[in-house]
Design a protein around this motif. Sequence first.
Motif, PDB file in Angstrom:
ATOM      1  N   ILE A 226      36.863  45.145   7.990  1.00 55.34           N
ATOM      2  CA  ILE A 226      36.442  44.649   6.670  1.00 55.34           C
ATOM      3  C   ILE A 226      35.972  45.787   5.775  1.00 55.34           C
ATOM      4  O   ILE A 226      36.234  45.782   4.570  1.00 55.34           O
ATOM      5  CB  ILE A 226      35.349  43.584   6.832  1.00 55.34           C
ATOM      6  N   LEU A 227      35.288  46.756   6.360  1.00 60.49           N
ATOM      7  CA  LEU A 227      34.839  47.884   5.545  1.00 60.49           C
ATOM      8  C   LEU A 227      36.026  48.676   5.009  1.00 60.49           C
ATOM      9  O   LEU A 227      35.978  49.206   3.892  1.00 60.49           O
ATOM     10  CB  LEU A 227      33.912  48.791   6.364  1.00 60.49           C
ATOM     11  N   ARG A 228      37.085  48.778   5.789  1.00 57.32           N
ATOM     12  CA  ARG A 228      38.273  49.494   5.334  1.00 57.32           C
ATOM     13  C   ARG A 228      39.109  48.648   4.375  1.00 57.32           C
ATOM     14  O   ARG A 228      39.730  49.175   3.450  1.00 57.32           O
ATOM     15  CB  ARG A 228      39.141  49.890   6.536  1.00 57.32           C
ATOM     16  N   GLN A 229      39.124  47.329   4.601  1.00 60.10           N
ATOM     17  CA  GLN A 229      39.944  46.443   3.784  1.00 60.10           C
ATOM     18  C   GLN A 229      39.167  45.150   3.511  1.00 60.10           C
ATOM     19  O   GLN A 229      39.456  44.098   4.064  1.00 60.10           O
ATOM     20  CB  GLN A 229      41.261  46.125   4.513  1.00 60.10           C
ATOM     21  N   PRO A 230      38.146  45.202   2.621  1.00 62.05           N
ATOM     22  CA  PRO A 230      37.337  44.002   2.368  1.00 62.05           C
ATOM     23  C   PRO A 230      38.137  42.838   1.799  1.00 62.05           C
ATOM     24  O   PRO A 230      37.744  41.689   1.923  1.00 62.05           O
ATOM     25  CB  PRO A 230      36.277  44.505   1.375  1.00 62.05           C
ATOM     26  N   GLN A 231      39.292  43.142   1.195  1.00 62.65           N
ATOM     27  CA  GLN A 231      40.133  42.078   0.650  1.00 62.65           C
ATOM     28  C   GLN A 231      40.624  41.125   1.718  1.00 62.65           C
ATOM     29  O   GLN A 231      41.100  40.028   1.410  1.00 62.65           O
ATOM     30  CB  GLN A 231      41.344  42.667  -0.093  1.00 62.65           C
ATOM     31  N   ILE A 232      40.518  41.524   2.976  1.00 64.14           N
ATOM     32  CA  ILE A 232      41.028  40.686   4.063  1.00 64.14           C
ATOM     33  C   ILE A 232      40.296  39.354   4.115  1.00 64.14           C
ATOM     34  O   ILE A 232      40.832  38.363   4.619  1.00 64.14           O
ATOM     35  CB  ILE A 232      40.924  41.435   5.405  1.00 64.14           C
ATOM     36  N   LEU A 233      39.073  39.297   3.583  1.00 59.40           N
ATOM     37  CA  LEU A 233      38.328  38.044   3.536  1.00 59.40           C
ATOM     38  C   LEU A 233      38.954  37.059   2.559  1.00 59.40           C
ATOM     39  O   LEU A 233      38.685  35.853   2.632  1.00 59.40           O
ATOM     40  CB  LEU A 233      36.873  38.309   3.132  1.00 59.40           C
ATOM     41  N   GLU A 234      39.793  37.548   1.658  1.00 54.97           N
ATOM     42  CA  GLU A 234      40.415  36.696   0.657  1.00 54.97           C
ATOM     43  C   GLU A 234      41.793  36.202   1.083  1.00 54.97           C
ATOM     44  O   GLU A 234      42.349  35.312   0.461  1.00 54.97           O
ATOM     45  CB  GLU A 234      40.540  37.456  -0.672  1.00 54.97           C
ATOM     46  N   TYR A 235      42.361  36.804   2.128  1.00 51.04           N
ATOM     47  CA  TYR A 235      43.713  36.435   2.541  1.00 51.04           C
ATOM     48  C   TYR A 235      43.677  35.138   3.350  1.00 51.04           C
ATOM     49  O   TYR A 235      42.982  35.045   4.355  1.00 51.04           O
ATOM     50  CB  TYR A 235      44.330  37.550   3.397  1.00 51.04           C
ATOM     51  N   THR A 236      44.443  34.139   2.925  1.00 48.98           N
ATOM     52  CA  THR A 236      44.450  32.859   3.607  1.00 48.98           C
ATOM     53  C   THR A 236      45.223  32.950   4.922  1.00 48.98           C
ATOM     54  O   THR A 236      46.131  33.777   5.068  1.00 48.98           O
ATOM     55  CB  THR A 236      45.072  31.773   2.738  1.00 48.98           C
ATOM     56  N   VAL A 237      44.870  32.096   5.855  1.00 47.40           N
ATOM     57  CA  VAL A 237      45.522  32.108   7.163  1.00 47.40           C
ATOM     58  C   VAL A 237      46.973  31.681   7.048  1.00 47.40           C
ATOM     59  O   VAL A 237      47.880  32.353   7.550  1.00 47.40           O
ATOM     60  CB  VAL A 237      44.765  31.190   8.146  1.00 47.40           C
ATOM     61  N   GLU A 238      47.218  30.574   6.370  1.00 46.99           N
ATOM     62  CA  GLU A 238      48.575  30.010   6.322  1.00 46.99           C
ATOM     63  C   GLU A 238      49.526  30.855   5.492  1.00 46.99           C
ATOM     64  O   GLU A 238      50.676  31.061   5.877  1.00 46.99           O
ATOM     65  CB  GLU A 238      48.526  28.580   5.768  1.00 46.99           C
ATOM     66  N   ASN A 239      49.086  31.340   4.355  1.00 43.47           N
ATOM     67  CA  ASN A 239      49.989  32.029   3.430  1.00 43.47           C
ATOM     68  C   ASN A 239      50.074  33.529   3.629  1.00 43.47           C
ATOM     69  O   ASN A 239      50.930  34.180   3.023  1.00 43.47           O
ATOM     70  CB  ASN A 239      49.570  31.732   1.979  1.00 43.47           C
ATOM     71  N   ASN A 240      49.197  34.087   4.459  1.00 43.87           N
ATOM     72  CA  ASN A 240      49.210  35.541   4.596  1.00 43.87           C
ATOM     73  C   ASN A 240      49.079  36.001   6.045  1.00 43.87           C
ATOM     74  O   ASN A 240      49.983  36.616   6.595  1.00 43.87           O
ATOM     75  CB  ASN A 240      48.080  36.155   3.756  1.00 43.87           C
ATOM     76  N   LEU A 241      47.972  35.702   6.676  1.00 35.08           N
ATOM     77  CA  LEU A 241      47.685  36.271   7.993  1.00 35.08           C
ATOM     78  C   LEU A 241      48.732  35.886   9.035  1.00 35.08           C
ATOM     79  O   LEU A 241      49.219  36.736   9.782  1.00 35.08           O
ATOM     80  CB  LEU A 241      46.289  35.832   8.452  1.00 35.08           C
ATOM     81  N   LYS A 242      49.095  34.613   9.081  1.00 31.96           N
ATOM     82  CA  LYS A 242      50.061  34.168  10.089  1.00 31.96           C
ATOM     83  C   LYS A 242      51.426  34.813   9.888  1.00 31.96           C
ATOM     84  O   LYS A 242      52.086  35.208  10.858  1.00 31.96           O
ATOM     85  CB  LYS A 242      50.198  32.650  10.045  1.00 31.96           C
ATOM     86  N   SER A 243      51.863  34.920   8.646  1.00 29.71           N
ATOM     87  CA  SER A 243      53.194  35.485   8.383  1.00 29.71           C
ATOM     88  C   SER A 243      53.268  36.948   8.797  1.00 29.71           C
ATOM     89  O   SER A 243      54.294  37.412   9.311  1.00 29.71           O
ATOM     90  CB  SER A 243      53.537  35.338   6.897  1.00 29.71           C
ATOM     91  N   HIS A 244      52.184  37.696   8.631  1.00 27.39           N
ATOM     92  CA  HIS A 244      52.181  39.106   9.014  1.00 27.39           C
ATOM     93  C   HIS A 244      52.134  39.274  10.533  1.00 27.39           C
ATOM     94  O   HIS A 244      52.767  40.181  11.081  1.00 27.39           O
ATOM     95  CB  HIS A 244      50.997  39.828   8.363  1.00 27.39           C
ATOM     96  N   VAL A 245      51.392  38.397  11.201  1.00 36.90           N
ATOM     97  CA  VAL A 245      51.362  38.443  12.668  1.00 36.90           C
ATOM     98  C   VAL A 245      52.736  38.094  13.229  1.00 36.90           C
ATOM     99  O   VAL A 245      53.216  38.715  14.184  1.00 36.90           O
ATOM    100  CB  VAL A 245      50.277  37.486  13.208  1.00 36.90           C
ATOM    101  N   THR A 246      53.384  37.113  12.634  1.00 35.54           N
ATOM    102  CA  THR A 246      54.746  36.749  13.056  1.00 35.54           C
ATOM    103  C   THR A 246      55.701  37.914  12.854  1.00 35.54           C
ATOM    104  O   THR A 246      56.584  38.166  13.690  1.00 35.54           O
ATOM    105  CB  THR A 246      55.233  35.524  12.255  1.00 35.54           C
TER     106      THR A 246
END
Length: 481
Positions: A226-246
Amino acid sequence: MAAHTSIFLKISFPGAEPSLFNAPIRNRRSFFRFSRIFVVSSHTNQKILKPNRKSRFGQPISPYDSDSDAADADGFEDEEEEEDDVLTSDDESLDVRVSGHDRQRQKFQNAAHIRRDGHHHPERGSGAKLGHQRQTPEITQDCREKEARESLAKDRFSHLAEELDLDERWFPLLDYLSTFGFKDSHFIQMYERHMPSLQINKGSAQERLEFLLSVGVKHKDIRKIILRQPQILEYTVENNLKSHVTFLASLGIPDSRIGHIITATPSLFSYSVENSLKPTVTYLLEEVGIEKNDLAKVVLLSPQILVQRIETSWTARYNFLTRELGAPRDSIVKMVRKHPQLLHYSIEDGLLPRIKFLRSIGMHNSEIVKVLTSMTQVFSLSLEGNLKPKYLYLVNELGNEVRSLTKYPTYLSLSLDQRIRPRHRFLVSLKRAPKGPFPLSSLVPTDECFCQQWAGTSLDKYLDFRQRLLLKELARKYERR
């Protein structure tokens, strides 16, 4: 303009005692139980008087009817039918209607009591809804614990709020992030780097961080991410995080290593999968020449390769190594495959100084290419703290020529204190060191193989010798200081 007159009438109730009107009025509603002021208007324009009005029983009534009917026409009747539970006088003989305005005020008062007390009190007014269940002790306890946490958070972050002009609505998020080791200095850093990241709802932030933990990110690494990329708190699970993990999984990255990729490169989530990440992979495969089977290994060695300007990095370093050393393309591709960090290193401050060092100790370009192709990590080693001391030990202590490095380039990647010096000194102490140049091949195998093949003794004996040697070397360094 139509003429207009107003008549004010005060209605007094014959059965009421004078003392009633002189008694203290407990509330505004009590006042309307005993006296009422009505305003009756008379107009010369008859269209204003609604000539087609009917009584509550459906009978037509005159537009010039009594004061009470005029009040009904203004809407009191409908409100009375909706509010059957409004407070009435203790004296049931007094049929006094309560205005809609006062009923609404009583509703607000009842609601305020409920909010303030935390549960409903039917006995505090007939306007309370019947059948409403009181809160259970468990719910009450949860509310008290929540209030206690909020109070503690307010006490802890009040000074931070003054310094950064934070709203109290942000406190639950700060309190939650504190469970990952965040301190006030970290919140200040987040505020200065990306202030909107502190305005995220706690529930949303918790959902996103729990997802990261579920895919392998370690709890202790959340703060670093989070300190390196605080914007990560704004990224939604369905529209962002899951797609990148996939996407990472599609590259062949094992599930057990996805958390490592995210920790090393949290900015990955700020890049579009379709417009940025996939084109980078395509360039590595088709332009650089990385084999598809090696792609996952390359990304694991250097996750940053996915988020850099790969075309610029590759072209610049390929042209430099070709021009400076005459390195063939295949050799450069092998360098990238073995050590993709090569694409991150500065040419002027990283690559060129190390090439010049290898030249300075007597190596030719072809020998340098051979060493670098086999042991590209040389570009990551410190000149003063690593390469030069190893070279001096090779020549002065081991009695080897510099060209022996072309046969055993691994020597440059081994630790001088943990591997090279201890094994050399151990064999010397056992009088098992070969005459002439020290065999660099004895430095390559594991400790167990070294003891069996070269020392002919137990592993424990060698480890004890190495520990004592390290302590001596450490003492010498302190003496020099």
